[in-house]
Design an enzyme around this catalytic site. Structure first.
Site, short mmCIF file in Angstrom:
data_model
loop_
_atom_site.label_atom_id
_atom_site.label_comp_id
_atom_site.label_asym_id
_atom_site.label_seq_id
_atom_site.Cartn_x
_atom_site.Cartn_y
_atom_site.Cartn_z
N ALA A 1 0.82 -1.21 0.00
CA ALA A 1 0.00 0.00 0.00
C ALA A 1 0.86 1.27 0.00
O ALA A 1 2.09 1.22 0.07
CB ALA A 1 -0.93 -0.02 1.20
N HIS A 2 0.16 2.42 -0.06
CA HIS A 2 0.85 3.71 -0.19
C HIS A 2 1.75 4.03 1.01
O HIS A 2 1.46 3.70 2.14
CB HIS A 2 -0.15 4.85 -0.41
CG HIS A 2 -1.19 4.99 0.66
ND1 HIS A 2 -2.16 5.94 0.61
CD2 HIS A 2 -1.41 4.31 1.80
CE1 HIS A 2 -2.93 5.85 1.68
NE2 HIS A 2 -2.50 4.86 2.41
N ASN A 3 2.88 4.65 0.68
CA ASN A 3 3.86 5.13 1.65
C ASN A 3 4.54 4.03 2.46
O ASN A 3 5.17 4.30 3.48
CB ASN A 3 3.24 6.15 2.61
CG ASN A 3 2.94 7.47 1.93
OD1 ASN A 3 1.80 7.70 1.49
ND2 ASN A 3 3.93 8.32 1.79
#
Length: 360
Positions: A258-260
């Protein structure tokens, strides 16, 4: 590269896509291995040890297959340097520290000697502002966006899409159907398998009055060097900054990052792992199949997470965890034993209840 092309070619081991005949001594020279048996035995194929054939090369890395080494028909078998046969061996042994790694090196030789595809298909769509290096292959129906940078020796197989401003490093291979969104960066000597998506929007939404409003995902994905990403794996772009996959990371098929998130150097994930947003995973971690990791966690270096574990807390360096919620491997093994005894304990409690009622 571990081997220079010029030094390999003198062995005349491989030609085009066909494995040529070569000798055990030539193999031993490449692997810096010792020989026990006939150094002049000729090899023209590779085979499983249990399905050995004359002229075949096999290897013994898993001790469960030891019995096969005594009657295999393979002409040579790569074994550990300290392997001690318990009875006579008919095949020639090639002794090396790590048989599986030795086989990998031989296959790497083969890959290096294979002719690589080059050229840009007239059916590809390459933006005029894109920078294209030397000796690249851009196959049919590939799309390369504005100001994208494709460095030397990159291979883009049919239906690959490289977005605007994306960068693909030297010697990297993107197989059919890979999608690299705008502004994402991929290092050199990296392999991304079919259907992977790099840089789709992270799952970011703000809630108001029970509704979800999209938070624009304006970051990117940065993938390091010597990374391998499996088929249909998805790595989301950051909300701000970068989702980072460091050098030598190996991701299996069907993984969601997922993001980051940040995945440390040398870590390896098996299939169907899911990592939630903003989690940082350290160096040289091993994450087994179907593990789920919650968001905003910190996983230390050299951590091992067992299959189907659910990770909801931070994990310190060098810990081995199992279960859902994940706990130390020793604790989870005890819990497994206790759970198996629950039916017996349940019956005992019922018996005690019955006895107490009778005594009243």
């Amino acid at each position: 590269m571990p081997y220079a092309y010029s030094s390999l070619k003198k062995h005349s081991i491989f030609a085009e896509n066909i494995l040529m005949t070569f000798t055990v001594s030539q193999i031993a020279e490449i692997l810096s291995a010792s020989i026990e048996g006939n150094p002049n035995a000729t090899i023209h194929t590779v085979c499983k040890i249990e399905e050995g054939v004359e002229g075949g090369l096999s290897f013994l890395a898993n001790l469960k297959y030891t019995d096969y080494v005594y009657d295999t028909k393979a002409s040579a078998v790569i074994v550990c340097a300290d392997f001690v046969p318990e009875k006579p061996v008919q095949t020639t042994l090639i002794r090396t520290k790590n048989p599986y790694l030795a086989l990998a090196k031989l296959l790497e030789v083969y890959q290096q000697m294979k002719p690589k595809k080059m050229g840009v298909s007239p059916q590809a769509c390459v933006a005029k502002s894109a920078i294209i290096g030397e000796n690249v292959y851009i196959g049919e129906f590939v799309s390369v966006g504005e100001h994208a940078k494709i460095e030397d020796n990159v291979q883009l197989y049919p239906h690959v899409c490289v977005g605007d401003g994306a960068k693909i490093g030297k010697n990297t291979v993107l197989y059919s159907g890979v999608k690299v969104y705008a502004e994402c960066e991929i290092g050199h000597n990296t392999v991304i398998h079919a259907g992977a998506v790099i840089g789709a929007d992270g799952f970011g939404f703000a809630q108001q009055d029970g509704n979800h409003f999209k938070v624009p995902q304006v970051g990117n994905v940065v993938i390091g060097n010597h990374v391998e990403i499996g088929a249909n794996t998805c790595i989301d772009r950051a909300t701000l900054g970068s989702t980072k996959i460091h050098d030598y990371v190996k991701l299996d098929n069907l993984i969601q990052i997922a993001h980051n998130c940040e995945i440390g150097e040398g870590s390896a994930f098996a299939s169907q792992v899911g990592v939630s947003g903003s989690t940082k995973i350290g160096k040289k971690c091993i994450v087994a199949g179907q593990v789920g990791v919650a968001g905003h966690l910190k996983i230390g270096d050299n951590v091992v997470i067992g299959a189907q574990s659910g990770v909801s807390n931070n994990i310190l360096d060098r810990k081995i965890v199992l279960g859902s919620p994940a706990v130390s491997a020793l604790e989870e093994k005890k819990l497994i034993i206790y759970r198996k005894k629950l039916p017996e304990l349940f019956n005992q409690v019922n018996e005690l209840k019955m006895q107490m009622k009778k005594s009243e």
